[in-house]
Design an enzyme around this catalytic site. Structure first.
Site, PDB file in Angstrom:
ATOM      1  N   ASP A 105      47.303  32.773  43.573  1.00 44.05           N
ATOM      2  CA  ASP A 105      47.479  32.451  42.159  1.00 44.05           C
ATOM      3  C   ASP A 105      47.978  31.008  41.997  1.00 44.05           C
ATOM      4  OD1 ASP A 105      47.027  35.302  41.386  1.00 44.05           O
ATOM      5  OD2 ASP A 105      48.895  35.560  42.484  1.00 44.05           O
TER       6      ASP A 105
ATOM      7  N   HIS B 174      51.783  39.762  41.536  1.00 40.50           N
ATOM      8  CA  HIS B 174      50.397  39.350  41.794  1.00 40.50           C
ATOM      9  C   HIS B 174      49.474  40.295  41.027  1.00 40.50           C
ATOM     10  CE1 HIS B 174      46.761  37.962  43.604  1.00 40.50           C
ATOM     11  NE2 HIS B 174      46.530  39.121  44.199  1.00 40.50           N
TER      12      HIS B 174
ATOM     13  N   SER C  94      37.690  38.404  45.587  1.00 41.24           N
ATOM     14  CA  SER C  94      37.949  37.110  46.256  1.00 41.24           C
ATOM     15  C   SER C  94      38.178  37.335  47.745  1.00 41.24           C
ATOM     16  CB  SER C  94      39.194  36.452  45.664  1.00 41.24           C
ATOM     17  OG  SER C  94      39.127  36.417  44.272  1.00 41.24           O
TER      18      SER C  94
END
Length: 334
Positions: free
Chosen positions: A192, A220, A275
């Protein structure tokens, strides 16, 4: 006799030169002694993040270009063949720093002697599943892995939890490995943090390396708070505040925050997969800075055990700005 006397000085000089050469050679050899390998465990190593991560570790992106490594890879039984394939590829890549590879489905074998553990494996949330269902599945996974790490890892093993929900999984791991120092269990919010750096650099059309000191506060997940209030840009003529250079508080207070918060979901929409490359790179960055230290005047975001700083209740895993030195992280105060 005169001849022998005349030869004495050159012989002494030659002897001294030879001795000096031997000493220099000895010192040079000492300075160039190869470091002892560091053993790194990657769980879920046959998955997408693991597949992207292990070559980065083997190439030196995590621990530096002169640090030999031994990689332990763990995955579940159904992934055993894929894991074998990853090991074959690591061998075929002939990484000079890679001194050994273990690919196993046995958690005890995987955890033996590890210095750093990157916990990528976990039960993924599937469509229609409640978050509590995912947590209950991960409790059983992390209970076994925590127990094995506690019994078989190196005494000062550093743990990074990547698998979601990362903050919760890190807390579960600590619960089932009570003898592990609190400071040795962290979770990944560097992804992040890096996403925030990327958004600022894109907006200003500059290199991401010129932006520093953004902060990710909290969890998160989409509830995190990306903060640029202390972030700066190296303009070449000194540091300038990000807010000043962007000159658009409306974007920074709204679109920027939601973009960073929702970036993972946007990538899933685009790739139809979560991701992997960016998560692997962020895991390398996290461990690299933790072990080797953060540059002076720079902080990074890490999910760590709260000590009560900033009014955050002690004993939960929360993302703070931290600096690292000599293998220890410290929450930036004030």
């Amino acid at each position: 006799m005169e001849y022998l006397v005349s030869m004495e000085k050159p012989l002494v000089l030659l002897g001294c030169a030879y001795l000096s050469w031997k000493i220099v050679r000895h010192i040079w050899g000492f300075l160039n002694v190869e470091k002892e390998p560091v053993t790194v465990l990657v769980t879920g190593a046959a998955g997408q993040i693991g597949y992207a991560l292990v070559p980065m570790i083997a190439r030196g992106a995590m621990l530096g270009p002169d640090q030999p490594v031994i990689i332990h890879m763990l995955d579940i039984e159904p992934a055993a063949e894929a894991l074998k394939g990853v090991k074959m590829e690591l061998i075929d890549a002939a990484f000079p720093l890679l001194k050994g590879v273990v690919a196993t489905t046995d958690v005890i074998e995987a955890c033996k002697g590890v210095d750093i553990a990157v916990m990528v494996g976990g039960f993924p949330r599937k469509e229609g599943m409640e978050r509590k269902e995912v947590m209950s599945k991960n409790v059983s996974i992390y209970k076994a892995q925590a127990s094995a790490l506690e019994k078989h890892a190196a005494p000062d093993c550093k743990v990074l939890v990547v698998a979601n929900p990362a903050n919760t999984n890190a807390l579960i791991l600590k619960e089932f490995a009570p003898s592990f120092p609190e400071k040795n269990i962290t979770c990944l919010t560097r992804l992040d943090h890096n996403r925030a750096l990327g958004q600022i650099s894109e907006r200003l059309n500059i290199n991401a390396g010129d932006v520093k000191n953004v902060i990710i506060w909290g969890n998160h997940s989409s509830t995190q708070y990306p903060d640029v209030n202390h972030a700066t840009v190296d303009t070449g003529n000194g540091l300038k505040p990000v807010r000043e250079l962007v000159g658009d508080d409306c974007w920074l207070n709204a679109k920027f925050i939601t973009t960073v918060q929702q970036r993972g979901a946007d990538i899933i929409k685009a790739r139809k997969l979560s991701s992997a490359l960016s998560a692997a790179s962020a895991a390398c960055d996290h461990v690299h800075d933790w072990v080797l230290g953060t540059p002076k005047g720079t902080w990074v975001s890490m999910g760590v055990y709260s000590d009560g700083s900033y009014g955050v209740p002690p004993g939960i895993i929360y993302s703070f700005p931290v600096t690292c030195e000599k293998g220890e992280w410290s929450i930036v105060q004030g």
